[in-house]
Design a protein around this motif. Structure first.
Motif, PDB file in Angstrom:
ATOM      1  N   GLU A  65      50.427  32.980  29.516  1.00 18.13           N
ATOM      2  CA  GLU A  65      49.011  32.795  29.845  1.00 18.13           C
ATOM      3  C   GLU A  65      48.803  31.790  30.977  1.00 18.13           C
ATOM      4  OE1 GLU A  65      46.203  34.059  27.376  1.00 18.13           O
ATOM      5  OE2 GLU A  65      47.844  35.499  27.333  1.00 18.13           O
ATOM      6  N   ILE A  66      49.574  31.953  32.047  1.00 21.34           N
ATOM      7  CA  ILE A  66      49.487  31.002  33.162  1.00 21.34           C
ATOM      8  C   ILE A  66      48.219  31.264  33.986  1.00 21.34           C
ATOM      9  CG2 ILE A  66      50.581  30.204  35.291  1.00 21.34           C
ATOM     10  CD1 ILE A  66      52.202  29.453  32.873  1.00 21.34           C
ATOM     11  N   VAL A  67      47.475  30.195  34.233  1.00 23.01           N
ATOM     12  CA  VAL A  67      46.268  30.285  35.064  1.00 23.01           C
ATOM     13  C   VAL A  67      46.418  29.314  36.226  1.00 23.01           C
ATOM     14  CG1 VAL A  67      43.765  29.965  35.149  1.00 23.01           C
ATOM     15  CG2 VAL A  67      44.837  30.864  33.067  1.00 23.01           C
ATOM     16  N   VAL A  68      46.237  29.810  37.438  1.00 22.55           N
ATOM     17  CA  VAL A  68      46.238  28.939  38.619  1.00 22.55           C
ATOM     18  C   VAL A  68      44.983  29.224  39.420  1.00 22.55           C
ATOM     19  CG1 VAL A  68      47.435  28.224  40.707  1.00 22.55           C
ATOM     20  CG2 VAL A  68      48.755  28.970  38.734  1.00 22.55           C
ATOM     21  N   ARG A  69      44.258  28.175  39.756  1.00 21.75           N
ATOM     22  CA  ARG A  69      43.047  28.332  40.560  1.00 21.75           C
ATOM     23  C   ARG A  69      43.223  27.643  41.901  1.00 21.75           C
ATOM     24  NH1 ARG A  69      40.536  26.781  35.885  1.00 21.75           N
ATOM     25  NH2 ARG A  69      39.741  28.571  34.727  1.00 21.75           N
ATOM     26  N   PHE A  70      42.846  28.327  42.971  1.00 17.32           N
ATOM     27  CA  PHE A  70      42.689  27.676  44.267  1.00 17.32           C
ATOM     28  C   PHE A  70      41.201  27.673  44.543  1.00 17.32           C
ATOM     29  CE2 PHE A  70      47.072  29.406  45.221  1.00 17.32           C
ATOM     30  CZ  PHE A  70      47.664  28.181  45.056  1.00 17.32           C
ATOM     31  N   PRO A  71      40.764  26.813  45.465  1.00 15.19           N
ATOM     32  CA  PRO A  71      39.320  26.803  45.751  1.00 15.19           C
ATOM     33  C   PRO A  71      38.801  28.217  45.986  1.00 15.19           C
ATOM     34  CG  PRO A  71      40.429  25.064  46.953  1.00 15.19           C
ATOM     35  CD  PRO A  71      41.487  25.820  46.219  1.00 15.19           C
ATOM     36  N   GLY A  72      37.945  28.679  45.095  1.00 17.56           N
ATOM     37  CA  GLY A  72      37.315  29.978  45.292  1.00 17.56           C
ATOM     38  C   GLY A  72      38.138  31.172  44.853  1.00 17.56           C
ATOM     39  N   VAL A  73      39.385  30.968  44.450  1.00 17.67           N
ATOM     40  CA  VAL A  73      40.236  32.098  44.074  1.00 17.67           C
ATOM     41  C   VAL A  73      40.897  31.815  42.731  1.00 17.67           C
ATOM     42  CG1 VAL A  73      41.965  33.705  44.920  1.00 17.67           C
ATOM     43  CG2 VAL A  73      40.883  32.083  46.508  1.00 17.67           C
ATOM     44  N   LEU A  74      40.984  32.849  41.929  1.00 20.81           N
ATOM     45  CA  LEU A  74      41.780  32.762  40.706  1.00 20.81           C
ATOM     46  C   LEU A  74      43.110  33.447  41.046  1.00 20.81           C
ATOM     47  CD1 LEU A  74      41.526  31.704  37.872  1.00 20.81           C
ATOM     48  CD2 LEU A  74      40.619  33.907  37.170  1.00 20.81           C
ATOM     49  N   ALA A  75      44.122  32.663  41.399  1.00 23.15           N
ATOM     50  CA  ALA A  75      45.360  33.246  41.912  1.00 23.15           C
ATOM     51  C   ALA A  75      46.202  33.857  40.806  1.00 23.15           C
ATOM     52  CB  ALA A  75      46.161  32.190  42.666  1.00 23.15           C
ATOM     53  N   ASN A  76      46.206  33.208  39.648  1.00 25.30           N
ATOM     54  CA  ASN A  76      46.882  33.783  38.475  1.00 25.30           C
ATOM     55  C   ASN A  76      45.922  33.722  37.312  1.00 25.30           C
ATOM     56  OD1 ASN A  76      50.195  32.425  39.193  1.00 25.30           O
ATOM     57  ND2 ASN A  76      49.276  34.376  39.732  1.00 25.30           N
ATOM     58  N   ASP A  77      45.695  34.860  36.672  1.00 18.34           N
ATOM     59  CA  ASP A  77      44.739  34.916  35.582  1.00 18.34           C
ATOM     60  C   ASP A  77      45.465  35.302  34.302  1.00 18.34           C
ATOM     61  OD1 ASP A  77      42.566  35.089  34.002  1.00 18.34           O
ATOM     62  OD2 ASP A  77      41.620  36.759  35.074  1.00 18.34           O
ATOM     63  N   ARG A  78      45.834  34.336  33.500  1.00 19.29           N
ATOM     64  CA  ARG A  78      46.543  34.534  32.229  1.00 19.29           C
ATOM     65  C   ARG A  78      47.724  35.481  32.388  1.00 19.29           C
ATOM     66  NH1 ARG A  78      42.044  36.731  29.252  1.00 19.29           N
ATOM     67  NH2 ARG A  78      41.055  36.703  31.284  1.00 19.29           N
TER      68      ARG A  78
END
Lengths: 321, 507
Positions: B12-25
């Protein structure tokens, strides 16, 4: 026009450039161009001179000069490494800042006579014909330090682990970063080292080679020559030392050329009108300008072996690093 | 150590960049001793996910377990300490240092003095174990791309990594080098290493991987499914979300008159080393000539001498006019269009708008300008037309070029170049780093140019692309053409041999 005197003086004045240029080699090898050498040298010259005057200890003077140059250089580090601003602009500002500070703080120092860094003969070696009187007789302690300093820094840069890390940070910071090196900390450190050595170079002038405080004429542009010398030396401390000595000997030769009435049986134009020698005295500076202009072309830099990341702020990539 | 069969479990890895959800669970598991392929289009979040595992980024949520134990990485050093090593797509090597120096970079040993011969020997031992031959005393810049990659692999092996992340390792290799790499990967897995393998090339994935995880727009569309029985079409559908046409259709057509003729052209690269040696070639209208070769064998310089960006010796005629050693404007006047290798720095001005980027070739001529001023109303109208025609995805034509994705930026560049009605198009790596959908669009544009009678010089490292688009393929090695073959019945082994320096006559 005695070759022993010219070479002896060349080694003495060359030591100034040696320290300043090797300091700049450290900073540029780490990827940070610091054009503030002139300002840091002048601060070092003033701080060292003033400390020796008030404490009576020229050695303490050297220490304070080193710190003065180093601390000033951290301003450049802050602007270019932390805030990632243009290194040329920041370096130029640093020259103005250092020069201005040194002139203000150095008011009243002109004409004073503090204790100087001692000069002495190296026992035994000084007796060797020609070599002795040129290299090992009546030189300042700092000149002898310079003899050892250049090869040691060469060894450090090319043959030790921290030296390898230094080169990596200036060549390819992202490679250093992915291998767990702290690029920012290393750059700060070597900018500081560069500043310290520029400060030492300044004190080498005011406390040893041409003692005294003559405002901005104390350094008279030698900081700029050091910056140009780094390009000629291809970022190699041994070549920088050799180039420094060569420049030193050249300046002395130009001075000595005004002496004799005839040169090689012809009348010496410089003896008749010493103003001509101004043009000769310009030579090192013209060479420096030429080196800086020439060395600013990307293709030439690459050919000379400039650190690939020189002048480029390091920003860890937001994507795809 | 717990008895989990997994070397890595990312949950369930989540990575956010400004304005982008680069990895969603995103979930990814790597079994010990397996090759696990991670697939996805550009911007799908593959590199982001791997950078999290390599300690370069920190996840906003989710758990990483290494050999069953939860871990938290704050830097690449932490990841390396847990045996995770990343082999980056863009090599992280210091060109001026030796192989051994690069391997030792960042380690605590040796403490101070480098006893390089001692470590050269250690590197040789490691090489023997995994079959990764490369001279430890050579400087990186002297090595071929394949050798440099071996250094990257050695670097992580030397650190004792048992989990290797390979980011598009085959993208830069010649066919023979790819085979060698695959053998190395198999040998590493046989010795207990586990490998995550990021790729765009579907046939490699089906050939090498044990299991596959596919990402699309930051979401998992396949979680560790077995690679057995999967076809390339299946994978492409998972990646793109629709069926993809694999080979663009090419009409038969006879080439016309000679457009480009190069005779005995020699040039140096930026280091002053000869990059082109007495190179001669001819290119006809309505023909695509592919230039194959391993990167750094003179391809960039070849494009630069034709477009007037690099001085050279010899003669380069375009439509019978000499363009060698002339300013680029001369080449442009002769109808030479250029799609440069570096689309972000040379091909476009990143801080200028799409409109401004589209008028860079004709801002001084009617109808856009008159030599003194630029009619931005007309420029914008035309840019809007181009944006629609070439299907450029951007909020508006005033969007800065740097905000565009690789594929859309390349479309802007092609739109500009094609709108000058070129007679010769020099395209360098036009599809490199683009995703499947964009590649399809760019390749179609190149074939349309061919159909309209433009001569196209296509320089590419993608052999498949050259085979499907070109009429003829010339192979460049060390600045010389090793041979030219007909693309229709080309022999891949033969081309591979030429790419590493054998002349066609000797094969």
């Amino acid at each position: 026009m005695n070759p022993i005197i010219i070479l002896h003086a060349g080694l003495a004045t060359g030591t100034i450039l040696l320290f300043a240029a090797i300091g700049e080699v450290f900073a540029e090898r780490a990827g940070i161009l610091n054009l503030g050498v002139e300002g840091m040298m002048l601060m070092g010259a003033m701080a060292g001179f003033s400390t020796s005057l008030s404490t009576g200890s020229p050695m303490l003077g050297l220490l304070v000069a080193i710190l003065a140059g180093g601390i000033l250089s951290l301003a450049h580090g802050l602007v270019t490494i932390h805030f990632q601003a243009d290194q040329v602009v920041s370096g130029l500002s640093l020259t103005f800042l250092g020069t201005g500070l040194a002139l203000v703080l150095g008011q009243g120092l002109t004409g004073q006579n503090p204790p100087l860094v001692p000069s002495f003969d190296i026992p035994g070696l000084a007796l060797i014909p020609f070599i002795g009187p040129v290299f090992f007789a009546n030189h300042s302690l700092l000149v002898y330090v310079g003899y050892l300093f250049a090869p040691l820094t060469w060894y450090y840069i090319y043959k030790t682990r921290p030296g390898m890390h230094l080169r990596a940070v200036g060549e390819k910071p992202e490679a250093a970063d992915t291998m767990g090196l702290n690029v920012y900390a290393l750059r700060y450190f070597y900018v500081f080292v560069g500043g310290c050595l520029a400060g030492l170079a300044g004190a080498t002038i005011s406390l040893s080679v041409s003692p005294g405080w003559f405002s901005e004429l104390t350094t008279s542009g030698q900081g700029w020559i050091a910056v140009g010398l780094v390009i000629f030396a291809q970022w190699d401390p041994l070549r920088a030392a050799f180039g420094g000595y060569l420049f030193g000997a050249l300046r002395r030769t130009i001075l000595d050329l005004q002496g004799p009435a005839t040169l090689f049986g012809l009348t010496n134009p410089l003896y008749i009108n010493p103003n001509f020698s101004f043009f000769l005295q310009m030579a090192p500076f013209i060479l420096t300008i030429a080196a800086l202009v020439w060395g600013s072309r990307a293709a030439i830099r690459e050919r000379l072996g400039a650190p690939a990341a020189l002048g480029v702020p390091y920003i860890r990539g937001e994507r795809g690093l | 150590m717990t008895e989990t069969p997994y070397a890595v479990e990312m949950e369930e890895i989540v990575v956010r960049f400004p304005g982008v959800l680069a990895n969603d669970r995103v979930n990814l598991t790597l079994k010990r001793g397996e090759i696990h392929a991670l697939l996805g289009e550009n911007g799908a979040g593959k590199s982001t996910l791997m950078n999290v595992l390599a300690g370069l980024y920190k996840q906003a949520a989710g758990v990483i377990k290494i050999h069953g134990r939860p871990v938290s990485f704050n830097s690449p050093k932490d990841a390396i300490a847990h045996g995770v090593g990343m082999i980056h797509q863009h090599f992280m090597l210091v060109p001026t240092q030796t192989v051994t120096e690069n391997i030792l970079l960042g380690l605590d040993e040796p403490r101070f003095i480098m006893n390089l011969p001692h470590y050269d020997q250690k590197v040789r031992e490691l090489q023997a174990q995994f079959g990764l031959q490369v001279d430890p005393t050579a400087k990186i810049w002297q090595l071929s791309v394949g050798e440099q990659q071996r250094v990257e692999i050695l670097k992580v092996l030397y650190r004792g990594a048992d989990i290797l992340i390979m980011d598009e390792p085959t993208a830069v290799l010649a066919p023979k080098e790819i085979d060698e790499l695959i053998n190395t990967m198999r040998s590493m897995v046989a010795q207990g290493k586990s490998i995550i393998f990021i790729s765009h090339k579907l046939h490699e994935v089906t050939a090498v991987a044990d299991r596959v995880t596919v990402l699309r727009k930051g979401l998992c569309t396949a979680e560790g499914i077995s690679a057995k029985g999967l076809t390339q079409a299946d994978l492409a559908r998972l990646m793109v979300g629709r069926d993809v046409v694999f080979s663009v259709a090419k009409e038969e057509q006879a080439p016309g008159s000679v457009v480009l003729s190069m005779k005995n052209v020699s040039a140096q690269n930026n280091k002053g080393v000869p990059a082109l040696r007495n190179l001669s070639l001819e290119l006809h209208s309505g023909e695509i000539l592919g230039i194959a070769g391993v990167a750094g064998n003179g391809q960039s310089e070849l494009a630069q001498v034709i477009t007037g960006l690099r001085p050279c010796e010899g003669s380069i005629l375009v439509n019978g006019e000499e363009v060698a050693n002339q300013p680029p404007s001369k080449a442009i006047a002769q109808g030479v269009a250029h799609v440069p290798e570096d689309r972000t720095k040379v091909g476009s001005a990143p801080n200028m708008s799409i409109t401004e980027n589209t008028i860079m070739k004709d801002y001084s001529s009617e109808p856009i300008g008159n030599g003194w001023s630029i009619n931005f109303t007309k420029a914008r109208t035309r840019a809007q037309k181009l944006k629609k025609m070439y299907d450029i995805l951007a909020p508006s034509v005033d969007t800065m070029a740097r905000k565009l994705s690789g594929g859309n930026l390349q479309k802007v560049i092609l739109a500009r170049e094609i709108s000058t009605n070129p007679r010769l198009m020099v395209a360098v790596q036009p599809t490199r780093g683009l995703d499947v959908g964009a590649i399809e669009a760019i390749q179609t544009l190149l074939l349309e140019q061919r159909a309209s009678g433009t001569a196209v010089l296509l320089i590419s490292e993608e052999l498949e692309e050259l085979l499907s688009l070109s009429d003829r393929i010339a192979v460049i090695f060390d600045g010389q053409i090793m041979g030219t073959v007909d693309a229709k019945n080309a022999n891949i082994d033969q081309i591979g041999q030429m790419m590493i320096g054998s002349k066609l006559e000797t094969l």
